[in-house]
Every structure is written in C-alpha cells, then in structure tokens.
Motif scaffolding. Structure first.
Motif, PDB file in Angstrom:
ATOM      1  N   ARG A  64       0.801  -1.223   0.000  1.00  0.00           N
ATOM      2  CA  ARG A  64       0.000   0.000   0.000  1.00  0.00           C
ATOM      3  C   ARG A  64       0.836   1.277   0.000  1.00  0.00           C
ATOM      4  NH1 ARG A  64      -3.081  -2.869  -1.628  1.00  0.00           N
ATOM      5  NH2 ARG A  64      -5.066  -3.608  -0.827  1.00  0.00           N
ATOM      6  N   MET A  65       1.871   1.309   0.807  1.00  0.00           N
ATOM      7  CA  MET A  65       2.623   2.573   0.957  1.00  0.00           C
ATOM      8  C   MET A  65       4.099   2.307   1.207  1.00  0.00           C
ATOM      9  SD  MET A  65       1.223   3.650   4.746  1.00  0.00           S
ATOM     10  CE  MET A  65      -0.472   3.598   4.200  1.00  0.00           C
ATOM     11  N   ALA A  66       4.890   3.365   1.062  1.00  0.00           N
ATOM     12  CA  ALA A  66       6.333   3.268   1.282  1.00  0.00           C
ATOM     13  C   ALA A  66       6.617   3.086   2.773  1.00  0.00           C
ATOM     14  CB  ALA A  66       7.005   4.547   0.776  1.00  0.00           C
ATOM     15  N   PRO A  67       7.765   2.495   3.127  1.00  0.00           N
ATOM     16  CA  PRO A  67       8.110   2.368   4.548  1.00  0.00           C
ATOM     17  C   PRO A  67       8.281   3.731   5.207  1.00  0.00           C
ATOM     18  CG  PRO A  67       9.970   1.743   3.148  1.00  0.00           C
ATOM     19  CD  PRO A  67       8.784   1.897   2.253  1.00  0.00           C
ATOM     20  N   ARG A  68       8.103   3.772   6.515  1.00  0.00           N
ATOM     21  CA  ARG A  68       8.166   5.046   7.255  1.00  0.00           C
ATOM     22  C   ARG A  68       9.499   5.762   7.051  1.00  0.00           C
ATOM     23  NH1 ARG A  68       7.099   3.308  13.247  1.00  0.00           N
ATOM     24  NH2 ARG A  68       8.540   1.722  12.483  1.00  0.00           N
ATOM     25  N   GLU A  69      10.580   4.979   6.952  1.00  0.00           N
ATOM     26  CA  GLU A  69      11.910   5.581   6.838  1.00  0.00           C
ATOM     27  C   GLU A  69      12.150   6.245   5.489  1.00  0.00           C
ATOM     28  OE1 GLU A  69      12.079   1.820   9.345  1.00  0.00           O
ATOM     29  OE2 GLU A  69      11.384   2.344   7.328  1.00  0.00           O
ATOM     30  N   TRP A  70      11.266   5.972   4.504  1.00  0.00           N
ATOM     31  CA  TRP A  70      11.584   6.416   3.150  1.00  0.00           C
ATOM     32  C   TRP A  70      11.609   7.931   3.008  1.00  0.00           C
ATOM     33  CZ3 TRP A  70      14.237   4.401  -0.461  1.00  0.00           C
ATOM     34  CH2 TRP A  70      14.265   4.997  -1.730  1.00  0.00           C
ATOM     35  N   ALA A  71      10.758   8.651   3.743  1.00  0.00           N
ATOM     36  CA  ALA A  71      10.717  10.118   3.625  1.00  0.00           C
ATOM     37  C   ALA A  71      12.086  10.716   3.927  1.00  0.00           C
ATOM     38  CB  ALA A  71       9.662  10.691   4.573  1.00  0.00           C
ATOM     39  N   MET A  72      12.735  10.237   5.002  1.00  0.00           N
ATOM     40  CA  MET A  72      14.067  10.729   5.351  1.00  0.00           C
ATOM     41  C   MET A  72      15.121  10.154   4.406  1.00  0.00           C
ATOM     42  SD  MET A  72      13.952  12.905   7.766  1.00  0.00           S
ATOM     43  CE  MET A  72      15.669  12.943   8.252  1.00  0.00           C
ATOM     44  N   ALA A  73      14.968   8.871   4.057  1.00  0.00           N
ATOM     45  CA  ALA A  73      15.945   8.231   3.170  1.00  0.00           C
ATOM     46  C   ALA A  73      15.974   8.916   1.808  1.00  0.00           C
ATOM     47  CB  ALA A  73      15.604   6.748   3.014  1.00  0.00           C
ATOM     48  N   LYS A  74      14.806   9.356   1.342  1.00  0.00           N
ATOM     49  CA  LYS A  74      14.712  10.016   0.042  1.00  0.00           C
ATOM     50  C   LYS A  74      15.562  11.289   0.016  1.00  0.00           C
ATOM     51  CE  LYS A  74      10.665  11.665  -1.180  1.00  0.00           C
ATOM     52  NZ  LYS A  74       9.274  11.730  -1.687  1.00  0.00           N
ATOM     53  N   ALA A  75      15.489  12.051   1.091  1.00  0.00           N
ATOM     54  CA  ALA A  75      16.291  13.276   1.173  1.00  0.00           C
ATOM     55  C   ALA A  75      17.782  12.943   1.174  1.00  0.00           C
ATOM     56  CB  ALA A  75      15.913  14.045   2.440  1.00  0.00           C
ATOM     57  N   GLN A  76      18.136  11.857   1.857  1.00  0.00           N
ATOM     58  CA  GLN A  76      19.544  11.452   1.900  1.00  0.00           C
ATOM     59  C   GLN A  76      20.022  10.961   0.532  1.00  0.00           C
ATOM     60  OE1 GLN A  76      21.401  12.028   4.380  1.00  0.00           O
ATOM     61  NE2 GLN A  76      19.894  12.508   5.964  1.00  0.00           N
ATOM     62  N   PHE A  77      19.158  10.240  -0.184  1.00  0.00           N
ATOM     63  CA  PHE A  77      19.506   9.777  -1.530  1.00  0.00           C
ATOM     64  C   PHE A  77      19.756  10.962  -2.459  1.00  0.00           C
ATOM     65  CE2 PHE A  77      18.318   5.477  -0.479  1.00  0.00           C
ATOM     66  CZ  PHE A  77      19.012   4.706  -1.405  1.00  0.00           C
ATOM     67  N   ALA A  78      18.946  12.001  -2.304  1.00  0.00           N
ATOM     68  CA  ALA A  78      19.108  13.193  -3.147  1.00  0.00           C
ATOM     69  C   ALA A  78      20.479  13.833  -2.906  1.00  0.00           C
ATOM     70  CB  ALA A  78      17.994  14.190  -2.853  1.00  0.00           C
ATOM     71  N   ILE A  79      20.955  13.805  -1.646  1.00  0.00           N
ATOM     72  CA  ILE A  79      22.266  14.373  -1.317  1.00  0.00           C
ATOM     73  C   ILE A  79      23.383  13.452  -1.821  1.00  0.00           C
ATOM     74  CG2 ILE A  79      23.824  14.974   0.584  1.00  0.00           C
ATOM     75  CD1 ILE A  79      21.233  15.727   2.187  1.00  0.00           C
ATOM     76  N   LEU A  80      23.216  12.143  -1.571  1.00  0.00           N
ATOM     77  CA  LEU A  80      24.270  11.184  -1.904  1.00  0.00           C
ATOM     78  C   LEU A  80      24.460  10.994  -3.404  1.00  0.00           C
ATOM     79  CD1 LEU A  80      23.420   8.449   0.758  1.00  0.00           C
ATOM     80  CD2 LEU A  80      25.514   9.799   0.705  1.00  0.00           C
ATOM     81  N   PHE A  81      23.326  10.984  -4.163  1.00  0.00           N
ATOM     82  CA  PHE A  81      23.405  10.626  -5.576  1.00  0.00           C
ATOM     83  C   PHE A  81      23.073  11.778  -6.525  1.00  0.00           C
ATOM     84  CE2 PHE A  81      22.642   6.606  -3.324  1.00  0.00           C
ATOM     85  CZ  PHE A  81      23.701   5.846  -3.818  1.00  0.00           C
ATOM     86  N   GLY A  82      22.670  12.924  -5.995  1.00  0.00           N
ATOM     87  CA  GLY A  82      22.481  14.118  -6.811  1.00  0.00           C
ATOM     88  C   GLY A  82      21.556  13.918  -8.004  1.00  0.00           C
ATOM     89  N   GLU A  83      22.053  14.258  -9.201  1.00  0.00           N
ATOM     90  CA  GLU A  83      21.234  14.241 -10.411  1.00  0.00           C
ATOM     91  C   GLU A  83      20.743  12.830 -10.751  1.00  0.00           C
ATOM     92  OE1 GLU A  83      23.105  16.045 -13.742  1.00  0.00           O
ATOM     93  OE2 GLU A  83      23.208  18.036 -12.823  1.00  0.00           O
ATOM     94  N   ARG A  84      21.510  11.825 -10.392  1.00  0.00           N
ATOM     95  CA  ARG A  84      21.070  10.456 -10.680  1.00  0.00           C
ATOM     96  C   ARG A  84      19.753  10.148  -9.970  1.00  0.00           C
ATOM     97  NH1 ARG A  84      25.581   6.661  -8.879  1.00  0.00           N
ATOM     98  NH2 ARG A  84      24.320   5.042  -9.911  1.00  0.00           N
ATOM     99  N   PHE A  85      19.626  10.623  -8.718  1.00  0.00           N
ATOM    100  CA  PHE A  85      18.369  10.414  -8.003  1.00  0.00           C
ATOM    101  C   PHE A  85      17.268  11.332  -8.547  1.00  0.00           C
ATOM    102  CE2 PHE A  85      15.383  11.185  -4.452  1.00  0.00           C
ATOM    103  CZ  PHE A  85      14.974   9.874  -4.238  1.00  0.00           C
ATOM    104  N   THR A  86      17.633  12.535  -8.940  1.00  0.00           N
ATOM    105  CA  THR A  86      16.663  13.475  -9.502  1.00  0.00           C
ATOM    106  C   THR A  86      16.022  12.893 -10.765  1.00  0.00           C
ATOM    107  OG1 THR A  86      18.025  15.303  -8.690  1.00  0.00           O
ATOM    108  CG2 THR A  86      16.313  15.852 -10.305  1.00  0.00           C
ATOM    109  N   ARG A  87      16.793  12.183 -11.552  1.00  0.00           N
ATOM    110  CA  ARG A  87      16.256  11.516 -12.758  1.00  0.00           C
ATOM    111  C   ARG A  87      15.199  10.488 -12.389  1.00  0.00           C
ATOM    112  NH1 ARG A  87      19.880   8.342 -15.939  1.00  0.00           N
ATOM    113  NH2 ARG A  87      18.132   8.213 -17.378  1.00  0.00           N
ATOM    114  N   ALA A  88      15.399   9.808 -11.259  1.00  0.00           N
ATOM    115  CA  ALA A  88      14.424   8.802 -10.815  1.00  0.00           C
ATOM    116  C   ALA A  88      13.109   9.457 -10.397  1.00  0.00           C
ATOM    117  CB  ALA A  88      14.990   7.991  -9.655  1.00  0.00           C
ATOM    118  N   MET A  89      13.201  10.721  -9.942  1.00  0.00           N
ATOM    119  CA  MET A  89      11.992  11.450  -9.508  1.00  0.00           C
ATOM    120  C   MET A  89      11.183  11.976 -10.687  1.00  0.00           C
ATOM    121  SD  MET A  89      11.923  11.593  -6.124  1.00  0.00           S
ATOM    122  CE  MET A  89      11.007  13.092  -5.713  1.00  0.00           C
ATOM    123  N   ALA A  90      11.818  12.092 -11.847  1.00  0.00           N
ATOM    124  CA  ALA A  90      11.162  12.710 -13.013  1.00  0.00           C
ATOM    125  C   ALA A  90       9.993  11.870 -13.518  1.00  0.00           C
ATOM    126  CB  ALA A  90      12.178  12.894 -14.123  1.00  0.00           C
TER     127      ALA A  90
END
Length: 408
Positions: free
Chosen positions: A382-408
């Motif tokens: 049904r939904m993403a795990p609770r940790e994902w909201a924070m993990a998503k922000a960390q992925f954006a920092i760690l992987f930069g544009e590569r993660f931004t492409r996944a959000m597109a």
C-alpha cells in the motif's frame, strides 16, 4: 449523491420460486441456485442470438435460428447442461460463454487462487469435489493454471523504470525435477524500490548455469527492458554477482545485504550459541563508520566466538569490499538496507508455498506458482516504509542528479 440500492427480489417471487421445493436444498448441486443460473444463462444466450441476427446484413441477412445445442458447463457450484441457440450460418459466437469454453467465468479464477495458495493440482481436484460436488480432472486444473504462463512471459518482458534508487537481489532454493532427477535450483528475485518508495517485482529467474554468465544475462535483460541506472544494488553475497552488476550498470553501488551475512554467519554456529553470536556481531554492523566496523570485526575474531567459529570472520572479510558502502549511509538509509523487510516478508511467503509443494515437475511449474504468489503479495503493498521520507532526502544528497532523474 445517494447510492442507488440494488434491486431486490419481492417475497412473492421468492415464494413462487421455492414452491414445491425444499428450501434446505436450494444451494445444493442441481438445486434452486443452479436452476436459476441455468435459466438466466439461457435467457442471456437467447438475447445474444436475437441481437446477433438483428445486426446482420448482406450475405448473412437471411440467417435464422436453427434449434439448440447442448453444452455441459462447469461453474463454481456444480455442473449443468445449457441449451445454447444455433443459427443456420453457424456465425453465432456467444459472449457469455464462448465456443469451446466449458467453464463459466469465475471458475478459472477460483482454481488459480487455490493454486496460488500452494495447493497442488490433485488437492484442488479434491477440494472442488468436496465443496461443490464437481468432478474435474488434474489435467483440467493443469490446463487452467498453465494459462498463467503466457501472463508470466508478458510480465517478464514488460518495460521497467529508467532509474531505481534501490534494487534488492535475492535467491531461494527450489527442488525441481530435471532429466529424471530432483535438483536444487536457485530462483532469483529482483525487488526494485522506486523514487516514491513504492516497490515493484522486476523479475524472476531460475538459474540454469551457475556463475557470471547467468548474472550478466539478468543484468543485460533488465537493461534491455529500459533500466538505465541502479543507484544501490543490495545482493546476497553470490560470487561474481557484484562484477556482473557493475559491468552493465557501472555507476551502481553494490552492497552485500547485512541480513544475508548474519544469516550466513549463524549457519556456522550451533543452535545454543546463535543468540550470543548474533549479539556479538551487532558491534560490527552498528559501528559508526568503516574504520570502527573493521576494529569491531577484529575484536570479534579475537574474542570467544570468533575463535570458536573462525569461518564467520573469514566470511565477513571476503565480502568486506561490498560491506563497506553500508557505513557511508545515514541511519535512515542503513535501516532500509539492513532490515530489507520487504524482501524478507516476500521470501517467507514464497518459502511457505514451496514447502507445501515439495518439489516441482519442471521449471515452468515452479515459475507459475512463484509468479502467482508474488502477484498476490504485490497487491497487498500500500505505501512506502516510514523511513523512506528521510531516506529520500539522503539519496538526493548522496546521488544528486542520478536520483533526480528517478523522480522525473
């Protein structure tokens, strides 16, 4: 807007239907319910024939009714004989129950649902007989479930997302008959996590040839289906797998699953020592960074349990280059990579189904069941795990544009 009530059947009509019949037998095979089904089906078929004849023109304009044929059909409550109208030009193809079909809509779905819950074909035969009083052959059940194989092929070839922040690769052992012998084969599963945290089963593969060529084939297949980048690949320590991943996805970070390492470590220990060894290993994977983790591993190797079970320290050392990336991640990402609840829960369901079956007569039979179990499990997500909201922000920092492409 108020919901419309479903039309109800008046008491007088029910009294008419039940007149002269024992109400207790209404739901028995051949009882009132089956009689109503037959009557309604025949009325619908006759209405279809009227519509078919009214819509014809040209060479078929002179077409007309030509009596009835008798079809014995199977439903989820029993079998009965239907009077199916025929036309002189033999062009009538009813939609309610198509030509050459002898099972009412809904019957196949119930059979497939029972199969997906781990019941064998013969168990389903017995279940249908006991519950509905209907005799069906194991061959019929196999034919119904074999129809799933086309769905499996389409599912296995479907396009995938261009970027997956995390892909978990795991395997379970399944007994499959091959050339007269029952062999242990590995079934490999890929579970992708999209940028919004939702999960997707990417594929299911039965290992035919051990080694790097097999892993490379899986990676190449995923690339051909549209995957351009994997940010973090979590694997179960299989030899040659990390190299195959980076050969196709060179920017991927390959991480050995900590749960897999722990499980493998406990395989070396006696049952009475497992809790103590698991507690001692916590200092390694809960370390603040890679340097502290290596010191903790050295301390474990020199301690009581490391000396008693030397193979544990050696297994961690062999996988160390794929363990180190774990320590660069913040706590929220670590929690997702470490716990792998999604794939662990999935594997538990697959193992239950496999245990109930014992062994499979072919690779196709194993794929068929595992696909149905996966399909049912995916519908429960049904939904993403609770940790994902924070993990998503960390992925954006760690992987930069590569993660931004996944959000597109």
């Amino acid at each position: 807007m108020a919901r419309r009530k479903a039309p109800s059947i008046r008491d007088g009509v029910l009294d008419q239907l039940l007149a002269g019949a024992d109400p207790k037998t209404a739901f028995d095979p051949g009882g009132l319910l089956d009689s109503l089904k037959r009557a309604l089906a025949e009325r619908a078929l006759n209405a279809e024939m009227d519509h078919h004849l009214a819509g014809q023109d040209g060479a078929d304009a002179g077409n007309s009714r030509n009596g009835y044929g008798k079809w014995t059909v199977t439903t989820d409550t029993g079998t009965f004989e239907l009077a199916v109208p025929r036309d002189r030009h033999a062009t009538f193809d009813p939609q309610l129950i198509a030509k050459y079909q002898r099972r009412f809509p809904g019957f196949d779905e119930k059979v497939i649902s029972l199969y997906a819950r781990g019941m064998s074909t013969r168990e389903i035969v017995g279940h249908v007989r006991d519950l509905y009083g209907v005799e069906v052959s194991p061959d019929l059940i196999s034919a119904v479930t074999d129809a799933v194989l086309e769905e499996v092929a389409a599912w296995q070839a479907r396009p995938l997302e261009p970027v997956y922040p995390i892909v978990f690769f795991d395997a379970l052992r399944v007994k499959i008959r091959d050339k007269g012998f029952v062999r242990n084969k590995a079934v490999h599963l890929a579970l992708g996590v999209r940028a919004d945290g939702s999960k997707e089963i990417l594929g299911l593969w039965i290992e035919t040839n051990e080694g790097a060529k097999f892993w490379l084939r899986i990676m190449t297949e995923m690339k051909n289906r549209g995957v351009e980048d994997i940010l973090l690949a979590v694997v179960d320590g299989l030899k040659g797998f990390p190299e195959a991943i980076v050969s196709v996805f060179p920017e991927a970070t390959v991480q050995t699953g900590i749960v897999h390492l722990l499980r493998h470590s406990l395989d070396f220990t006696s049952y009475k020592d497992r809790k103590s060894v698991a507690a001692a290993l916590k200092a390694i994977y809960q370390a603040t960074d890679a340097t502290a983790a290596e010191k903790a591993l050295t301390a474990f190797e020199e301690g009581e349990w490391g000396r008693k079970y030397g193979a544990i320290g050696q297994s961690w050392r062999r996988a160390w280059s794929e363990v180190i990336p774990f320590y660069a991640f913040p706590a929220d990402v670590r929690r997702i990579v470490y716990t792998t609840n999604a794939i662990e829960a999935l594997n538990a369901k697959l193992r239950r189904a496999v245990r109930a079956r014992g062994h499979f007569p072919s690779d196709e039979a194993a794929l068929k069941l595992l696909f149905l179990v996966l399909n049912r499990s995916a519908k429960e997500w049904r939904m993403a795990p609770r940790e994902w909201a924070m993990a998503k922000a960390q992925f954006a920092i760690l992987f930069g544009e590569r993660f931004t492409r996944a959000m597109a």
